[in-house]
Motif scaffolding. Sequence first.
Motif, PDB file in Angstrom:
ATOM      1  N   TYR A 221      11.415 -33.619  54.626  1.00 44.55           N
ATOM      2  CA  TYR A 221      10.039 -33.243  54.296  1.00 44.55           C
ATOM      3  C   TYR A 221       9.326 -34.425  53.647  1.00 44.55           C
ATOM      4  O   TYR A 221       9.795 -34.978  52.645  1.00 44.55           O
ATOM      5  CB  TYR A 221      10.045 -32.026  53.383  1.00 44.55           C
ATOM      6  CG  TYR A 221      10.801 -30.861  53.989  1.00 44.55           C
ATOM      7  CD1 TYR A 221      10.286 -30.153  55.072  1.00 44.55           C
ATOM      8  CD2 TYR A 221      12.057 -30.494  53.508  1.00 44.55           C
ATOM      9  CE1 TYR A 221      10.980 -29.107  55.658  1.00 44.55           C
ATOM     10  CE2 TYR A 221      12.764 -29.447  54.073  1.00 44.55           C
ATOM     11  CZ  TYR A 221      12.226 -28.766  55.153  1.00 44.55           C
ATOM     12  OH  TYR A 221      12.919 -27.734  55.730  1.00 44.55           O
ATOM     13  N   VAL A 225       3.585 -29.184  50.790  1.00 43.56           N
ATOM     14  CA  VAL A 225       2.719 -28.308  51.575  1.00 43.56           C
ATOM     15  C   VAL A 225       2.130 -27.253  50.647  1.00 43.56           C
ATOM     16  O   VAL A 225       2.854 -26.622  49.867  1.00 43.56           O
ATOM     17  CB  VAL A 225       3.510 -27.639  52.721  1.00 43.56           C
ATOM     18  CG1 VAL A 225       2.591 -26.770  53.564  1.00 43.56           C
ATOM     19  CG2 VAL A 225       4.199 -28.688  53.582  1.00 43.56           C
ATOM     20  N   VAL A 268       1.845 -23.249  59.134  1.00 45.74           N
ATOM     21  CA  VAL A 268       1.266 -23.806  57.915  1.00 45.74           C
ATOM     22  C   VAL A 268       0.039 -22.967  57.553  1.00 45.74           C
ATOM     23  O   VAL A 268      -0.839 -22.746  58.388  1.00 45.74           O
ATOM     24  CB  VAL A 268       0.870 -25.282  58.120  1.00 45.74           C
ATOM     25  CG1 VAL A 268       0.112 -25.806  56.896  1.00 45.74           C
ATOM     26  CG2 VAL A 268       2.107 -26.128  58.402  1.00 45.74           C
ATOM     27  N   LYS A 273       1.665 -30.228  56.949  1.00 45.35           N
ATOM     28  CA  LYS A 273       3.096 -30.456  56.751  1.00 45.35           C
ATOM     29  C   LYS A 273       3.514 -31.663  57.578  1.00 45.35           C
ATOM     30  O   LYS A 273       3.256 -31.729  58.776  1.00 45.35           O
ATOM     31  CB  LYS A 273       3.933 -29.236  57.163  1.00 45.35           C
ATOM     32  CG  LYS A 273       5.447 -29.467  56.968  1.00 45.35           C
ATOM     33  CD  LYS A 273       6.272 -28.238  57.321  1.00 45.35           C
ATOM     34  CE  LYS A 273       6.424 -28.055  58.810  1.00 45.35           C
ATOM     35  NZ  LYS A 273       7.411 -27.008  59.148  1.00 45.35           N
TER      36      LYS A 273
END
Length: 286
Positions: A221, A225, A268, A273
């Motif tokens: 990641y 987010v 999302v 993201k």
Amino acid sequence: MSQQIITPELCDWITEQSRAGHPSEAILGAMVGSGWDATVAREALARMLGGAPAAVVPVPPSSSDGYTPGLPEPDLVGRPSEIDAGDRKVKIVLSLREPRVVVFQGLLSDAECDGIVEAATKRLARSETVATNSEGSEVNAARTSDGMFFERCESELIRRVEARIAALLRWPLDHGEGLQVLRYRPGAEYQPHYDYFDPAHAATASILKRGGQRVGTLVMYLNHVEAGGATIFPDIGLDVMPVKGNAVFFSYDRPHPSTQTLHGGAPVIAGEKWIATKWLRQGVFN
């Protein structure tokens, strides 16, 4: 590699291939080429079709031929809270044995995340998947993201991250595909899917020539987010939240749903993201 089991799903697949007119030799070859042990494959064919072909079928090459036995696997002996990944310590947040899923904390620094995003931004295009009925790739409504691939070790940043992954998962650097970076805008998602190559797909035989089956996936990641965007595992009821610098790893010892590695990217809800994915192959990827 862990013991392979003849499941009802495998039996159904063999029956479907036979009904479609594929000879037993072709079915056996597809199974072995996709990672099934030849002995197990023959037993499954004998059970379903009343006998397997007598001809010797090539098995995946040994480690001396560019293949590494077993599966990528972090060193979790003794249940450590963190492990050495070469140039930094990485914390263990979660570890499942069946299926093998591990969540890491702090695999990437904030600066590394930002550097990957910056380098990828100008090269983004609509993401594609393996074509449904032919070789090649195509835009798929199930995958609503933008993405790009880095060449393996194309920059010092990418080389450093890939070397860290190789040390963390104890899997050769050259047994991995180049990093794929994806951006998901609000509403974008990737519906549940498997990362291994379907033995029944028209393109699989050609794909496997470039390093064999995929045997593991690492999703990193690259940003925080605002809402949504979890990596979901529907078969086991697990949601991994996208936290900048963290990563989720999972492996699969055969190209079959029994691995319980069905996963997806939830929509999302707010913000964007960014992720970087590393797919690991049986052998040298070229």
